[in-house]
Scaffold this motif. Structure first.
Motif, PDB file in Angstrom:
ATOM      1  N   THR A 139       0.728  16.785  -2.385  1.00 19.84           N
ATOM      2  CA  THR A 139       0.107  15.470  -2.572  1.00 19.84           C
ATOM      3  C   THR A 139      -1.336  15.474  -2.080  1.00 19.84           C
ATOM      4  O   THR A 139      -2.230  14.950  -2.751  1.00 19.84           O
ATOM      5  CB  THR A 139       0.906  14.384  -1.837  1.00 19.84           C
ATOM      6  N   GLU A 198      -5.215  15.705  -4.384  1.00 18.28           N
ATOM      7  CA  GLU A 198      -6.415  14.887  -4.219  1.00 18.28           C
ATOM      8  C   GLU A 198      -7.656  15.773  -4.087  1.00 18.28           C
ATOM      9  O   GLU A 198      -8.737  15.416  -4.566  1.00 18.28           O
ATOM     10  CB  GLU A 198      -6.284  13.981  -2.988  1.00 18.28           C
ATOM     11  N   GLY A 202       3.890   6.708   2.549  1.00 15.77           N
ATOM     12  CA  GLY A 202       4.071   6.792   1.104  1.00 15.77           C
ATOM     13  C   GLY A 202       4.501   8.175   0.647  1.00 15.77           C
ATOM     14  O   GLY A 202       5.411   8.310  -0.184  1.00 15.77           O
ATOM     15  N   ILE A 203       3.871   9.224   1.205  1.00 17.16           N
ATOM     16  CA  ILE A 203       4.240  10.569   0.749  1.00 17.16           C
ATOM     17  C   ILE A 203       5.601  10.986   1.304  1.00 17.16           C
ATOM     18  O   ILE A 203       6.323  11.763   0.664  1.00 17.16           O
ATOM     19  CB  ILE A 203       3.162  11.615   1.096  1.00 17.16           C
ATOM     20  N   LEU A 239      -9.972   8.136  -2.546  1.00 12.63           N
ATOM     21  CA  LEU A 239      -8.681   7.628  -2.077  1.00 12.63           C
ATOM     22  C   LEU A 239      -8.817   6.936  -0.734  1.00 12.63           C
ATOM     23  O   LEU A 239      -8.314   5.828  -0.534  1.00 12.63           O
ATOM     24  CB  LEU A 239      -7.674   8.779  -1.993  1.00 12.63           C
ATOM     25  N   ARG A 242       1.512   6.241  -7.237  1.00 13.91           N
ATOM     26  CA  ARG A 242       0.408   7.111  -7.627  1.00 13.91           C
ATOM     27  C   ARG A 242       0.899   8.517  -7.919  1.00 13.91           C
ATOM     28  O   ARG A 242       0.515   9.158  -8.895  1.00 13.91           O
ATOM     29  CB  ARG A 242      -0.647   7.124  -6.505  1.00 13.91           C
ATOM     30  N   TYR A 243       1.827   9.016  -7.083  1.00 13.92           N
ATOM     31  CA  TYR A 243       2.330  10.376  -7.268  1.00 13.92           C
ATOM     32  C   TYR A 243       3.486  10.427  -8.264  1.00 13.92           C
ATOM     33  O   TYR A 243       3.682  11.453  -8.922  1.00 13.92           O
ATOM     34  CB  TYR A 243       2.732  10.970  -5.917  1.00 13.92           C
ATOM     35  N   TRP A 299      -0.591   5.924   3.934  1.00 12.00           N
ATOM     36  CA  TRP A 299      -0.529   7.061   3.014  1.00 12.00           C
ATOM     37  C   TRP A 299       0.565   8.031   3.433  1.00 12.00           C
ATOM     38  O   TRP A 299       1.329   8.533   2.601  1.00 12.00           O
ATOM     39  CB  TRP A 299      -1.885   7.765   2.983  1.00 12.00           C
ATOM     40  N   SER A 304       0.825  -1.207   0.000  1.00 17.26           N
ATOM     41  CA  SER A 304       0.000   0.000   0.000  1.00 17.26           C
ATOM     42  C   SER A 304       0.861   1.259   0.000  1.00 17.26           C
ATOM     43  O   SER A 304       0.561   2.239  -0.695  1.00 17.26           O
ATOM     44  CB  SER A 304      -0.920   0.001   1.234  1.00 17.26           C
ATOM     45  N   VAL A 348       1.086   4.197  -3.019  1.00 19.52           N
ATOM     46  CA  VAL A 348       0.952   5.644  -2.857  1.00 19.52           C
ATOM     47  C   VAL A 348       2.091   6.367  -3.575  1.00 19.52           C
ATOM     48  O   VAL A 348       1.887   7.366  -4.270  1.00 19.52           O
ATOM     49  CB  VAL A 348       0.942   6.023  -1.362  1.00 19.52           C
ATOM     50  N   LEU A 392      -6.872   1.638   2.578  1.00 23.02           N
ATOM     51  CA  LEU A 392      -5.606   2.342   2.757  1.00 23.02           C
ATOM     52  C   LEU A 392      -5.639   3.066   4.088  1.00 23.02           C
ATOM     53  O   LEU A 392      -6.494   3.935   4.313  1.00 23.02           O
ATOM     54  CB  LEU A 392      -5.392   3.347   1.614  1.00 23.02           C
TER      55      LEU A 392
END
Length: 264
Positions: A81, A85, A107-108, A94, A13-14, A104, A6, A10, A99
């Motif tokens: 980020t 969204e 991930g960022i 999202l 995704r970015y 998240w 997961s 993320v 998630l």
């Protein structure tokens, strides 16, 4: 336990977002390169002075520029980020997925680290081409002061996200501006001693000010920056933990009220 799949999803995704939004890439690279050219040549000119306090000023100016990008641009990337969204009206979709908010966030932070690595590498190559400074010297000194500033980008970034997660899309500009409002008190381009008394008081509470002080002492006077690094590490890590906890609180509170309201 967090799912690595997961977290990596993320990041992807970015990363994929970069292919469809060249403005994001331009914003990440354009301003640091502009700072390097403008302030770097100013530093070269000042370095021609024989005054002791301007010894190695070119290196000090360029390192200050490079290191500040980790804070300023890193904060903006983290904030962007979440705002992306909101702008895409995707925030509800999202977080309707399996998630966790912690996944998240991880991930960022990882995405931010990747972007900072790419940006710093390109900027250091530009520095080596434009200025008569050893790239190995720039890289080795940069790495000494990088970690606590990366933690600073995290706490400022998640503080910005807390504002956006509370007030919604209309607060995005304030979130982006927060890091740059702290720039004058961080001493990235000049010693904090030139600030007015009230400005120095603010600087004493910012971990970035200790890191940049240590960097100048190290480059100009070859002094051991350990004490400055310790202060910077302690403050930045404590602030980062507090900012993460505060963001989780703000996000969960907004989720209870309905995330859709943040898009208006």
């Amino acid at each position: 336990m967090f799912s690595c799949t997961s977290i990596w999803a993320v990041v992807l995704r970015y990363m994929l977002m970069l292919r469809h939004d060249l403005n994001f890439v331009l914003g990440t690279l354009y301003w640091p390169l502009l700072d390097i050219v403008t302030w770097g040549f100013l530093g070269s000119w000042i370095a021609q002075s024989q005054a002791v306090e301007f010894h190695n000023y070119e290196s000090v100016a360029l390192l200050g520029i490079l290191l500040w990008q980790v804070v300023g641009r890193g904060c903006n990337i983290i904030c962007l980020t979440f705002c992306e969204e909101l702008w895409a009206n995707n925030i509800v979709n999202l977080f309707s997925l399996p998630l966790r908010i912690g996944e998240w966030m991880c991930g960022i932070v990882l995405f931010n680290a990747i972007m900072m690595f790419i940006m710093s590498l390109i900027c250091m190559l530009i520095v080596s081409l434009l200025y008569n400074i050893s790239i190995w010297y720039i890289v080795s000194t940069f790495l000494i002061f990088l970690p606590p500033l990366f933690f600073s980008s995290i706490w400022i970034g998640f503080t910005c996200l807390s504002i956006v997660a509370t007030l919604g899309r209309r607060a995005a500009e304030l979130g982006f501006a927060l890091a740059w409002l702290l720039l004058p008190f961080s001493g990235a381009y000049y010693p904090i001693e030139i600030l007015p008394f009230w400005g120095q008081i603010i600087s004493n509470y910012l971990p970035m000010s200790y890191i940049f002080q240590g960097m100048r002492k190290y480059v100009i006077y070859q002094q051991d920056p350990t004490i400055y690094l310790i202060k910077g590490y302690v403050l930045s890590i404590c602030y980062a933990i507090s900012a993460v906890i505060f963001f989780i609180y703000c996000f969960n509170r907004s989720k209870q009220k309905g995330l859709a309201r943040l898009m208006h």
